[in-house]
Design a protein around this motif. Structure first.
Motif, PDB file in Angstrom:
ATOM      1  N   ALA A   1     -11.074  -1.709   2.829  1.00 51.55           N
ATOM      2  CA  ALA A   1     -11.882  -1.906   4.040  1.00 51.55           C
ATOM      3  C   ALA A   1     -12.321  -0.527   4.515  1.00 51.55           C
ATOM      4  CB  ALA A   1     -11.081  -2.630   5.117  1.00 51.55           C
ATOM      5  N   PHE A   2     -13.213   0.113   3.737  1.00 49.25           N
ATOM      6  CA  PHE A   2     -13.720   1.410   4.180  1.00 49.25           C
ATOM      7  C   PHE A   2     -14.528   1.211   5.462  1.00 49.25           C
ATOM      8  CE2 PHE A   2     -13.425   5.112   1.025  1.00 49.25           C
ATOM      9  CZ  PHE A   2     -12.196   4.700   0.553  1.00 49.25           C
ATOM     10  N   ASN A   3     -14.945   2.297   6.063  1.00 54.69           N
ATOM     11  CA  ASN A   3     -15.510   2.255   7.418  1.00 54.69           C
ATOM     12  C   ASN A   3     -16.884   2.904   7.419  1.00 54.69           C
ATOM     13  OD1 ASN A   3     -15.055   5.291   7.807  1.00 54.69           O
ATOM     14  ND2 ASN A   3     -13.079   4.482   7.115  1.00 54.69           N
TER      15      ASN A   3
ATOM     16  N   THR B   1     -16.581   7.002   6.262  1.00 58.69           N
ATOM     17  CA  THR B   1     -16.286   7.364   4.871  1.00 58.69           C
ATOM     18  C   THR B   1     -16.922   6.396   3.867  1.00 58.69           C
ATOM     19  OG1 THR B   1     -14.211   6.108   4.917  1.00 58.69           O
ATOM     20  CG2 THR B   1     -14.082   8.449   5.484  1.00 58.69           C
TER      21      THR B   1
ATOM     22  N   LYS C   1       0.854  -1.208   0.000  1.00 60.13           N
ATOM     23  CA  LYS C   1       0.000   0.000   0.000  1.00 60.13           C
ATOM     24  C   LYS C   1       0.883   1.249   0.000  1.00 60.13           C
ATOM     25  CE  LYS C   1      -4.104   1.490   2.623  1.00 60.13           C
ATOM     26  NZ  LYS C   1      -4.909   1.095   3.793  1.00 60.13           N
TER      27      LYS C   1
ATOM     28  N   ILE D   1      -6.280   9.172   8.976  1.00 66.22           N
ATOM     29  CA  ILE D   1      -7.283  10.239   8.957  1.00 66.22           C
ATOM     30  C   ILE D   1      -7.860  10.419  10.353  1.00 66.22           C
ATOM     31  CG2 ILE D   1      -7.903   9.803   6.539  1.00 66.22           C
ATOM     32  CD1 ILE D   1     -10.612   8.768   7.466  1.00 66.22           C
TER      33      ILE D   1
ATOM     34  N   TYR E   1     -12.935  -2.588  14.428  1.00 65.57           N
ATOM     35  CA  TYR E   1     -13.108  -1.694  13.269  1.00 65.57           C
ATOM     36  C   TYR E   1     -14.267  -2.257  12.473  1.00 65.57           C
ATOM     37  CZ  TYR E   1     -11.749   0.653   8.859  1.00 65.57           C
ATOM     38  OH  TYR E   1     -11.717   1.406   7.710  1.00 65.57           O
TER      39      TYR E   1
ATOM     40  N   CYS F   1      -7.119   0.019  -0.986  1.00 65.75           N
ATOM     41  CA  CYS F   1      -8.000   0.890  -0.206  1.00 65.75           C
ATOM     42  C   CYS F   1      -7.696   2.391  -0.352  1.00 65.75           C
ATOM     43  CB  CYS F   1      -8.000   0.428   1.250  1.00 65.75           C
ATOM     44  SG  CYS F   1      -9.520   0.918   2.104  1.00 65.75           S
TER      45      CYS F   1
HETATM   46  O1  LIG Z   1     -10.166   6.254   2.565  1.00 62.01           O
HETATM   47  C1  LIG Z   1     -10.952   5.873   3.426  1.00 62.01           C
HETATM   48  O2  LIG Z   1     -11.888   6.560   3.793  1.00 62.01           O
HETATM   49  C2  LIG Z   1     -10.792   4.547   4.064  1.00 62.01           C
HETATM   50  C3  LIG Z   1      -9.462   3.936   3.767  1.00 62.01           C
HETATM   51  C4  LIG Z   1      -9.216   2.683   4.498  1.00 62.01           C
HETATM   52  O3  LIG Z   1     -10.023   2.188   5.235  1.00 62.01           O
HETATM   53  C5  LIG Z   1      -7.945   1.997   4.302  1.00 62.01           C
HETATM   54  O4  LIG Z   1      -7.093   2.492   3.590  1.00 62.01           O
HETATM   55  O5  LIG Z   1      -7.802   0.902   4.843  1.00 62.01           O
END
Ligand SMILES: O=C(O)CCC(=O)C(=O)O
Length: 305
Positions: A193-195, A198, A119, A125, A246, A162
């Motif tokens: 794996a967005f949350n 976001t 990555k 953030i 998470y 991601c």
């Molecule tokens: O960019 C986002 O809002 C989430 C990114 C993320 O969860 C990640 O990079 O694992």
């Protein structure tokens, strides 16, 4: 594939073969299998180092031992036994100097490692009242921007993980840097794996945006969202291990070059089959020829060596 990730690594490793066999039994003609981001470990900065394993590299035929790298061996053996290409989502990778990366490894049906993408953009953030996450607390960013592999029917496939999707320059460079030895690509694959902060706002928007601005397919794979029961179970386990759970947004999907979502999962354990029609890519590129229309006399996006 979209499945629940347990906080216990051995549980994830022992579940994966059945999940894969079940999925492929009902979809025997799939060309490519894509796993979620960090499918073998909890998505938690404190958990990454203890779950990290060496991966080796596509250039070296020897792999670290199965006891050191059980996830890598499992991915390889699944690719061989099912005779399929596998984009192994991502796993925490232990680097040679003890550093830890969030890394995607790709295996082909002959057991050869086709690619390894670390990555590039770490997910740091802080949204007040929402998600706060700082991958850089324990992870090191990769520096290979344009990782690809060649698939026999899907052509050259570009990889990102991601948060990488928030950086359009990376995707534009990927899509524009075709050479005779590296033809242009038509498909991006993104374990993610967005949350819950976001995800609803940006997960599909970003994939649709990257699909439209590169004129390629974008295919993503997320962990399933924890259920209340799983949260409770994880709560007990995570309290002792010192990290918080998470909640992944889920919604693994496929987006075509028009930006249409062609297939999507919901939030639970649910797999998605994406029909990638390469002629559609060519058709779109011909109808809307933005690649040829870029004003190179006025601007460029350049990769640094
Ligand atoms: O960019 C986002 O809002 C989430 C990114 C993320 O969860 C990640 O990079 O694992």
């Amino acid at each position: 594939m979209q499945f629940h990730v347990s906080p216990i690594k051995s549980v994830n490793l022992s579940r994966l073969p059945t999940l894969v066999s079940t999925f492929l039994a009902s979809n025997p003609t799939l060309d490519l299998l894509v796993l979620p981001e960090v499918w073998n470990s909890p998505y938690a900065t404190k958990a990454f180092p203890s779950n990290a394993e060496p991966i080796g590299s596509p250039d070296s035929p020897s792999l670290p031992s199965p006891s050191l790298s059980p996830s890598v061996h499992l991915l390889r053996s699944l690719a061989i036994s099912h005779s399929i290409h596998i984009v192994g989502g991502s796993i925490p990778e232990l680097g040679p100097g003890g550093e830890v990366y969030n890394t995607c490894v790709v295996y082909g049906p002959d057991g050869g490692m086709r690619a390894k993408h670390r990555k590039v953009h770490l997910f740091d953030i802080d949204v007040p009242g929402g998600v706060t996450f700082k991958e850089s607390d324990t992870l090191t960013a990769g520096s290979n921007l344009l990782t690809t592999f060649k698939h026999p029917t899907l052509g050259v496939v570009g990889l990102g993980i991601c948060y990488d999707i928030r950086f359009p320059e990376m995707f534009l460079l990927h899509a524009s840097s075709s050479t005779s030895s590296r033809p242009g690509l038509d498909l991006f694959v993104l374990p993610g794996a967005f949350n819950m902060t976001t995800g609803p706002r940006h997960w599909s928007l970003l994939q649709r945006s990257r699909a439209v601005d590169t004129q390629c397919y974008v295919v993503s794979s997320s962990p399933a969202r924890s259920t209340r029961e799983i949260e409770e179970e994880n709560g007990r386990l995570t309290a002792g291990m010192g990290y918080e759970g998470y909640r992944a947004w889920g919604h693994s999907m496929g987006v075509d070059p028009w930006g249409e979502i062609v297939a999507t999962a919901g939030e639970g354990e649910e797999n998605v089959v994406v029909d990638v029609v390469l002629e559609r890519v060519e058709g779109f590129k011909e109808s809307v020829p933005t690649k040829e229309q870029k004003r190179g006399d006025l601007y460029t996006v350049e990769k640094k060596e």
